[in-house]
Design a protein around this motif. Structure first.
Motif, PDB file in Angstrom:
ATOM      1  N   LEU A   1       0.904  -1.171  -0.071  1.00 17.95           N
ATOM      2  CA  LEU A   1      -0.060   0.220  -0.196  1.00 17.95           C
ATOM      3  C   LEU A   1       0.780   1.273  -0.104  1.00 17.95           C
ATOM      4  O   LEU A   1       2.177   1.198   0.433  1.00 17.95           O
ATOM      5  CB  LEU A   1      -0.930  -0.172   1.159  1.00 17.95           C
TER       6      LEU A   1
ATOM      7  N   TYR B   1      -3.461   7.407   2.182  1.00 18.60           N
ATOM      8  CA  TYR B   1      -4.540   6.986   1.725  1.00 18.60           C
ATOM      9  C   TYR B   1      -5.632   7.947   1.166  1.00 18.60           C
ATOM     10  O   TYR B   1      -6.629   7.962   1.185  1.00 18.60           O
ATOM     11  CB  TYR B   1      -5.292   6.183   2.846  1.00 18.60           C
TER      12      TYR B   1
ATOM     13  N   GLN C   1      -8.366   7.621  -1.224  1.00 23.24           N
ATOM     14  CA  GLN C   1      -9.585   6.730  -0.748  1.00 23.24           C
ATOM     15  C   GLN C   1     -10.672   7.337  -0.025  1.00 23.24           C
ATOM     16  O   GLN C   1     -10.332   7.934   0.813  1.00 23.24           O
ATOM     17  CB  GLN C   1      -8.905   5.481   0.190  1.00 23.24           C
TER      18      GLN C   1
ATOM     19  N   CYS D   1     -12.691   6.181   2.331  1.00 17.37           N
ATOM     20  CA  CYS D   1     -13.086   5.168   3.228  1.00 17.37           C
ATOM     21  C   CYS D   1     -12.538   5.576   4.750  1.00 17.37           C
ATOM     22  O   CYS D   1     -11.584   6.148   5.109  1.00 17.37           O
ATOM     23  CB  CYS D   1     -12.131   3.960   2.785  1.00 17.37           C
TER      24      CYS D   1
ATOM     25  N   ALA E   1      -9.397   3.973   5.933  1.00 16.97           N
ATOM     26  CA  ALA E   1      -8.156   4.561   5.537  1.00 16.97           C
ATOM     27  C   ALA E   1      -8.014   5.863   6.040  1.00 16.97           C
ATOM     28  O   ALA E   1      -6.752   6.201   6.636  1.00 16.97           O
ATOM     29  CB  ALA E   1      -8.174   4.667   4.134  1.00 16.97           C
TER      30      ALA E   1
ATOM     31  N   GLU F   1      -4.827   7.119   8.809  1.00 19.80           N
ATOM     32  CA  GLU F   1      -3.788   8.349   8.313  1.00 19.80           C
ATOM     33  C   GLU F   1      -3.333   9.040   9.929  1.00 19.80           C
ATOM     34  O   GLU F   1      -2.233   9.705   9.864  1.00 19.80           O
ATOM     35  CB  GLU F   1      -4.461   9.311   7.587  1.00 19.80           C
TER      36      GLU F   1
END
Length: 169
Positions: free
Chosen positions: A10, A14, A17, A19, A22, A26
């Motif tokens: 990955l 993120y 994304q 999501c 995600a 962070e």
């Protein structure tokens, strides 16, 4: 065209994304951040106490505490002047991480603690153990961060013992 990350790995962020998992990663998806929050939820507040408990480098701890404060999970509060000294207090957003951290603890107790749980989380009301579903194993009441006490368990390290870097935290 060369990829910005290795095949099968990955990216470090993120941002693209949409999501909630995600977005949460962070903020708290890094090992030290979760360990800092574990200790903060146990009552650790001062920089040197975090550093001593975690064995973390000064610059890494400073960076992680700053990020947790920026995210509103911890709050930096002045407790002394001349020189200025600060402590880090868990905010309501930080308290909301308690179920996640306790679920990780319970999973680790079940799957990664061959000598038994290193930390016991006990219901302050009756002394029963925290169990999956975050309820008391004795009385069945749902538990939150203000309902529990913590004490060393059978898998705890003796005082002064060191943990191998390869050992799970």
């Amino acid at each position: 065209m060369q990829s910005t990350y290795d095949e099968g790995m990955l990216p470090r962020t993120y941002e693209g994304q949409v999501c909630s998992i995600a977005r949460t990663l962070e903020v708290v998806g890094e090992r030290w951040s979760l360990l800092i929050m574990r200790d903060a939820l146990r009552g650790t507040r001062r920089f040197e106490d975090f550093r001593a408990a975690l064995g973390i480098a000064h610059n890494i701890l400073s960076d992680r505490l700053g990020k947790l404060c920026e995210a509103g999970i911890l709050e930096r509060c002045l407790y002394q002047t001349r020189p200025d000294r600060y402590e880090y207090r868990v905010t309501s957003a930080g308290l909301d991480l308690w179920p996640v951290i306790m679920s990780l603890l319970l999973w680790g107790d079940q799957h990664r603690a061959p000598d038994g749980p290193p930390l016991l989380v006990l219901h302050r009301g009756c002394g029963g153990p925290l169990q999956p579903g975050l309820t008391c194993g004795r009385c069945g009441k749902p538990l939150g961060p203000l309902d529990c006490d913590m004490e060393p368990g059978p898998g705890a390290q003796p005082a002064g013992a060191s943990v191998s870097p390869a050992s799970p935290a």
